[in-house]
Design an enzyme around this catalytic site. Structure first.
Site, PDB file in Angstrom:
ATOM      1  N   HIS A 272       0.404  -1.425  -0.104  1.00 40.76           N
ATOM      2  CA  HIS A 272      -0.092  -0.128  -0.225  1.00 40.76           C
ATOM      3  C   HIS A 272       0.957   1.191  -0.024  1.00 40.76           C
ATOM      4  O   HIS A 272      -0.065   2.550  -0.510  1.00 40.76           O
ATOM      5  CB  HIS A 272      -1.181  -0.031   1.535  1.00 40.76           C
TER       6      HIS A 272
ATOM      7  N   ASP B 137      -2.761 -10.629  -2.465  1.00 40.91           N
ATOM      8  CA  ASP B 137      -4.048  -9.837  -1.272  1.00 40.91           C
ATOM      9  C   ASP B 137      -5.231  -9.439  -1.236  1.00 40.91           C
ATOM     10  O   ASP B 137      -5.588  -8.858  -2.336  1.00 40.91           O
ATOM     11  CB  ASP B 137      -3.023  -8.473  -0.319  1.00 40.91           C
TER      12      ASP B 137
ATOM     13  N   HIS C   1      -6.848  -6.977  -0.621  1.00 37.06           N
ATOM     14  CA  HIS C   1      -7.042  -5.651  -1.070  1.00 37.06           C
ATOM     15  C   HIS C   1      -5.794  -5.102  -1.904  1.00 37.06           C
ATOM     16  O   HIS C   1      -4.619  -5.883  -2.486  1.00 37.06           O
ATOM     17  CB  HIS C   1      -6.426  -5.281   0.442  1.00 37.06           C
TER      18      HIS C   1
ATOM     19  N   ASP D 123      -4.702 -12.844   4.255  1.00 29.49           N
ATOM     20  CA  ASP D 123      -5.823 -11.910   4.603  1.00 29.49           C
ATOM     21  C   ASP D 123      -6.888 -12.451   3.589  1.00 29.49           C
ATOM     22  O   ASP D 123      -8.341 -11.713   3.887  1.00 29.49           O
ATOM     23  CB  ASP D 123      -5.889 -10.563   4.663  1.00 29.49           C
TER      24      ASP D 123
END
Length: 424
Positions: A203, A240, A242, A327
């Protein structure tokens, strides 16, 4: 999260709840050791630290109101706390890790130790120098306050050791790239590498941190592979839950780095739409595939076969780097995909084979998200089994009864849409 002790990977036995608690304690103890003037190099050098413990010396943190004493001695009763210590203590704990009872793995698994930290120039290959220098200066403030927010739009914070620890994390990735490249010069099937690191990185944008991430570890490794090893074409897979917006933004206009992200549609940070395909010379070298909530093992297998493989084959990479976020597991609390441990075994096995087929086995995984300690540790361990060609033990952990029907029609529509956009 205690990544350096995520599990004793030599054993490949998933830790119990008590084991996970031990890992959490160890992580906190490591933080306390920092207050006790243990350098990161000392923590990474197990032999020096162990020798220090055997000396029976004690360390006491005076930087917080809570005093933490740690001691070890080979002399009987020398480690028993005094009555005065007991009267002031609020928690007493003991660790008996029995590391000598690990299942012997021989030379199959090698842990890199005492590797170099990433340099400021390494970090500046993908991040603005003003951000890097500003974060370093902010460590004084963090020392005074204990914890500071370093990014205003998301939950990213720093302690007094964050800058140094982030250099360690990035340095681990660089060292693994170096090692895989070196091994490939003498082996047709070089080892696959995995950076079990924190803070994560995907990120972190060029101008700053975001979403728990400080420096873009995968992005930094990609530039290192290009500049140091001449591996011009870098294929990055991000699974991931995200979207890896930081990696995405770093290479938007770079035709030599292909960024492919699968992530849950609508999840943090809200980026990674189908039409985000890169700009300028890099148009077409970014592929984003937002999957509907409820997507699981079947969806990811189809994505791998119909999207990841043809993209990689067409791109012809010199190295594959992986932002491995765990995740997306059905037990993870932050999203609503329903990947299983078996999903991650499949991904690890197939990506390793893809690297072997396309780029001489050059492949490095980087740990990103994962917020359920049980599913995280089982899934990472099963990824290592996949690298070793050993059978998966996912069936010992995964419970099919908690899974529900995948949104197969919506998954198919998403895959067809991205295939159309990228002419796959």
């Amino acid at each position: 999260m205690p990544l350096s002790h995520l599990m004793e990977l030599q054993t490949f036995r998933p830790p119990s709840f008590a084991g996970n608690m031990m890992f959490l304690v160890r992580n906190q103890v490591q933080q306390w050791k920092n207050h006790c003037r243990f350098s990161v190099n000392t923590m990474l050098s197990g032999h020096r630290f162990y020798k220090h413990l055997l000396s029976g010396r004690k360390c006491v943190s005076k930087n917080t109101k809570t005093s933490v004493s740690c001691s070890y001695s080979t002399e009987q009763n020398d480690t028993l706390p005094s009555i005065k210590q007991l009267s002031h203590a609020r928690v007493i704990y003991a660790v008996a890790a029995a590391l000598g009872h690990n299942k012997f793995r021989g030379s199959d698994i090698l842990e890199l130790q005492n590797f170099n930290l990433a340099s400021v120039d390494d970090i500046a290959s993908v991040h603005a120098k003003a951000y890097v220098s500003g974060l370093e200066k902010a460590m004084d403030q963090a020392s005074e306050q204990g914890l500071i927010l370093i990014e205003g739009s998301g939950p990213t914070y720093a302690t007094s050791t964050t800058f140094h620890e982030s250099l360690v994390a990035a340095g681990a990735g660089l060292a693994l790239v170096d090692s895989v490249v070196a091994a490939s010069k003498n082996q047709l099937d070089p080892p696959t590498a995995f950076a079990l690191i924190r803070p994560p990185g995907h990120h972190a944008i060029p101008k700053g941190p975001m979403g728990f991430c400080v420096f873009g570890n995968v992005a930094i490794a990609a530039r290192h592979a290009q500049h140091v090893h001449g591996l011009k074409r870098v294929f990055i897979i991000d699974f991931d839950v995200h979207h890896g917006n930081g990696t995405n933004d770093t290479f938007l206009d770079d035709p030599d780095i292909f960024f492919l992200s699968t992530h849950q549609d609508g999840s943090y940070p809200g980026t990674g739409k189908f039409d985000e395909i890169g700009i300028g010379a890099g148009e077409g070298a970014t592929l984003n595939l937002p999957l509907p909530g409820g997507s699981g093992d079947t969806a990811m297998r189809t994505v791998f076969d119909e999207v990841i493989v043809p993209c990689a084959q067409r791109f012809k990479p010199d190295i594959i780097l992986v932002s491995a976020g765990y995740d997306g597991h059905v037990l993870d609390p932050l999203a609503s995909l329903q990947f299983t441990t078996g999903t991650y075994y499949m991904l690890a096995s197939n990506i390793k084979q893809l690297a072997k087929d396309l780029c001489g086995g050059h492949c490095v995984f980087f740990l990103e998200g994962g917020y359920n300690l049980d599913s995280l540790s089982y899934s990472v361990a099963d990824s290592f089994r996949a690298f070793l060609g050993e059978p998966s033990l996912a069936a010992e952990f995964d419970d099919p009864a908690i899974l529900y029907e995948e949104p197969s029609t919506r998954v198919k529509q998403a895959i067809q849409r991205v295939k159309h956009i990228h002419s796959l």
